[in-house]
Design an enzyme around this catalytic site. Sequence first.
Site, mmCIF file in Angstrom:
data_model
loop_
_atom_site.group_PDB
_atom_site.id
_atom_site.type_symbol
_atom_site.label_atom_id
_atom_site.label_comp_id
_atom_site.label_asym_id
_atom_site.label_seq_id
_atom_site.Cartn_x
_atom_site.Cartn_y
_atom_site.Cartn_z
ATOM 1 N N ASN A 1 1.436 -11.148 -3.398
ATOM 2 C CA ASN A 1 2.318 -11.348 -4.546
ATOM 3 C C ASN A 1 1.822 -12.494 -5.420
ATOM 4 O OD1 ASN A 1 4.200 -9.596 -3.043
ATOM 5 N ND2 ASN A 1 4.412 -11.414 -1.774
ATOM 6 N N GLU B 1 5.066 -3.933 -2.097
ATOM 7 C CA GLU B 1 4.011 -2.935 -2.001
ATOM 8 C C GLU B 1 4.324 -2.017 -0.821
ATOM 9 O OE1 GLU B 1 0.030 -4.419 -1.458
ATOM 10 O OE2 GLU B 1 -0.845 -2.483 -1.943
ATOM 11 N N GLY C 1 -0.200 -7.465 7.573
ATOM 12 C CA GLY C 1 -0.762 -8.799 7.765
ATOM 13 C C GLY C 1 -0.217 -9.816 6.781
ATOM 14 N N HIS D 1 -8.444 -13.219 2.015
ATOM 15 C CA HIS D 1 -8.207 -11.874 1.482
ATOM 16 C C HIS D 1 -7.099 -11.903 0.429
ATOM 17 C CE1 HIS D 1 -7.961 -7.408 1.814
ATOM 18 N NE2 HIS D 1 -6.688 -7.632 1.518
ATOM 19 N N GLU D 2 -5.979 -12.496 0.776
ATOM 20 C CA GLU D 2 -4.857 -12.495 -0.175
ATOM 21 C C GLU D 2 -5.192 -13.350 -1.393
ATOM 22 O OE1 GLU D 2 -2.946 -10.200 0.603
ATOM 23 O OE2 GLU D 2 -3.462 -10.089 2.741
HETATM 24 N N1 TRP Z 1 -1.752 -5.549 -0.009
HETATM 25 C C1 TRP Z 1 -1.609 -5.986 1.347
HETATM 26 C C2 TRP Z 1 -2.995 -6.433 1.756
HETATM 27 O O1 TRP Z 1 -3.370 -7.521 1.517
HETATM 28 C C3 TRP Z 1 -1.136 -4.891 2.256
HETATM 29 C C4 TRP Z 1 0.307 -4.856 2.585
HETATM 30 C C5 TRP Z 1 1.074 -5.899 2.934
HETATM 31 C C6 TRP Z 1 1.136 -3.730 2.678
HETATM 32 N N2 TRP Z 1 2.320 -5.458 3.251
HETATM 33 C C7 TRP Z 1 2.386 -4.147 3.093
HETATM 34 C C8 TRP Z 1 0.945 -2.382 2.459
HETATM 35 C C9 TRP Z 1 3.439 -3.265 3.301
HETATM 36 C C10 TRP Z 1 1.985 -1.492 2.659
HETATM 37 C C11 TRP Z 1 3.224 -1.925 3.076
HETATM 38 O O2 TRP Z 1 -3.802 -5.719 2.217
HETATM 39 ZN ZN ZN Z 2 -5.421 -6.390 0.559
#
Ligand code: TRP
Ligand code: ZN
Length: 882
Positions: free
Chosen positions: A269, A125, A265, A301-302
């Site tokens: 996945n 991401e 953070g 959160h995840e």
């Molecule tokens: N989706 C992740 C979250 O829980 C955010 C995230 C993790 C992210 N690593 C990243 C976004 C690297 C951009 C780039 O919020």
């Molecule tokens: Zn998130």
Amino acid sequence: METPQVKYLRDYRPPAYWVDTIDLNVELKETDTLVRSTLTVRRNTDEADETTPLILNGRNMELMSAMLDGNPLSEDQYQTDAEHLTISDVPARFTLETTVKIQPQQNTSLEGLYRSGGMFCTQCEAEGFRNITWFPDRPDVMARYSCTIVADRKKYPILLSNGNLTDSGDMDDGRHWVRWEDPFKKPCYLFALVAGDLFCLEDTFRTQSGRDVALRIFVEHENRDKCDYAMQSLRKSMKWDEEAYGREYDLDIYMIVAVNDFNMGAMENKGLNVFNSKYVLAKPETATDADFWNIERVIAHEYFHNWTGNRITLRNWFQLSLKEGLTVFRDQEFSSDMTSRPVKRIADVRVLRAYQFPEDGGPMAHPVRPASYIKMDNFYTVTVYEKGAEVIRMIHRLLGPEGFRKGTDLYFERHDGQAVSIEEFVGAMADANGADFSQFMRWYSQAGTPEVTVKRAYDAENRTYALTFTQKCPPTPDMADKAPMHIPVALGLLGRDGEDMPLQLRGESEPGPTTRVLELRAAEETFEFVNVPEAPVPSILRGFSAPVRLRAGYTDEEQAFLFACDSDEFNRWDAGQNLFAKVMLRLIRDIRVGTAPDLRPDMIESFRQTLRNTDLDKSFIAQALTLPTESELAILMSESGDIDPDAIHAARHFTVRTLAQALKSDFEQVFDENRDAGPYRVEPEAIGRRSLKNLALGYLGKLETPAVSRFIAAQFQKADNMTDEIAALSVLSHMDCEEREPAIARFYERWQSDVLVLDKWFALQAAARLPGTLDKVKALLEHPDFSIKNPNKVRALIGAFCGMNPWRFHDASGAGYEFLADRVIELNAINPQIASRMVAVLNHWKKYDAGRQALMKTQLERIAATPDLSENVYEIVSKALA
Ligand code: TRP
Ligand code: ZN
């Protein structure tokens, strides 16, 4: 450099080709990793015909071969540029096999496949999958994944990817292989792969329907004793999502891997979360109460993303808040249920006001659903996340908990397996409740923090009370004129006795509950209450029911009254903060004109009463007596003129010191009364005691006498947990005393083998208010334990100095700005995502005096002129300078 391209929401089109399956074969090596990918592709006939080429994303890789339906493509059948592979003549359905060579060992951007210490891991991401293989890298292309990983058996005994392990075997050259299959379709940003020599903590969770899920947390062997809390948090999250939302986990295995090098953070996945190790590893000796709290929050959160993000995903990146705002709201509610609701709410609103409000008022202002971006990475913002969560919270408030649950049930039922937009979520909320959210949708399209002003009128003769609300949303760079928003205002009225009055609106036959939600829709609106026996003090925006700036025109006396009596704990805290802020803003004015500052005795007394109040929750008291920070005061000061960092520091220092002098024995007693007798526990009651005790220590530290520094150093020596140890050390770090250096050295000696604890050591030295801090920070850049390639270290040293030490950073010489620009230019070539996070500190340069403005502008221009400027940094700097 070419001017980077802007992408617009209004240009969105569905993809020309779908990918139904992707089979990956990844051969990991110390250099030259090979990735073979086989896609089954299908034309989207709604969008494309036989003349439409297939265009795939990819970069930083060498194409070794490409085959279409088994036939090698000759060089005239495809074209590549730096970012795309284009095949102009393709059938309606076909398979495409590509083999590429990539160099993860050289990848310092930490997106795509990269190395962290001795392991390989991925971060896809938002648009990192295109660093791994050729693919339509966009979230609306959902495919079924299988992945075979091949690697040296000794160095990489653990090989992980999404879904279920279906096969594995050994090769005769010392390598082994593992095959993973993920039964759920997903966008490529949720793909993950990990390889390494890792310890695994195992557990199981039985779901509400009776299935057993294997839970596995993978960490470096040396951290095997720091995973229990993360595991416990995962189990709590799984249970909570079943109870609160009826959501059950879907695979038979859930894995979490902790890595030291990570841009953010953590990452959700599918079935294989990758975490910044800071949000996994903890034991009482090394982690603070805040660390434990954050681990629980981020794990939740995840995990919650499995339904809000993964099962239902995004149509395009503009919809990011669909998953992030909603998932933050869910994790906030989870944390409230696990800890204390008012204290959690206060902490969240503090973040919103300290970071999101300034973002909304600065050059990067954007709606919760951005209309355009250059680099999506720059839009993982407090606006998309935290304001996005506030918008969900307003829907929750307007519908009530049952109505909201009906809405989420319908959302999951309708859209499982789809890539959707914010409209689908709000549509499900509206349909499940017969509600109208058309005006409410403006929260997603209008940036800026609305200002709500309240005028009050009590009519003693008719016993009526009228509240007139006006709302106005300031212009932002993207939009000058804003239409009125639909704003829920939760409200109560306090009588002279401090009790809530029953509330009866004109037209109602009898009084209703003591907290009512008024719904503002027009630019100006009046609400009239009847049977009001005396002029009340209104408690407006209870629980912070909307992300707005409230101008209620309270007197000091009214604020002190609300601080003492309001039954709504959030507003009680807020009244105190507003009162303290007002007092300090007056002190700032006095200091600037050379008047001797003075603190009114009634303010000291009101502070003392809260400190000694035994009916209140201790965590709440600690929050209530934490004065607005220098950064928070800067935001307030900027509303009426230039920020003066020197005067702000002087005023806050004076206030804290005066309170410490006046209440010395109270602080000493509070400290004594809240010592912990037994072993360290992570429980709200114990956390409350520690926070109050350490708050007292912080105030006492401002006395700066030899006796006090000896006392604090003794606390540091005695501490048997990191919360107390770091609390004492950070108080010492601001003091010019003989105990300071030995304590800092001792801390290093003790913790030099623990990278996460060392982050605290770097951060605390960078945040020190002492004069030589910038030189110290520069020296620490050369420290063997510092690495500019590690984002946690960058945030700890550079981030803490530039973001948490405003007085020193904004030194009138401009040395802090030059230091930051040097680091941004260095980071630009190493890790553009981190470089652009760091440079954002300069976004608010126009809010300072002419001298500082000129100095900051010079540095922004120097950064803008850097050769090979990344799109990430370009976007921030060009908007800041515009
Ligand atoms: N989706 C992740 C979250 O829980 C955010 C995230 C993790 C992210 N690593 C990243 C976004 C690297 C951009 C780039 O919020
Ligand atoms: Zn998130």
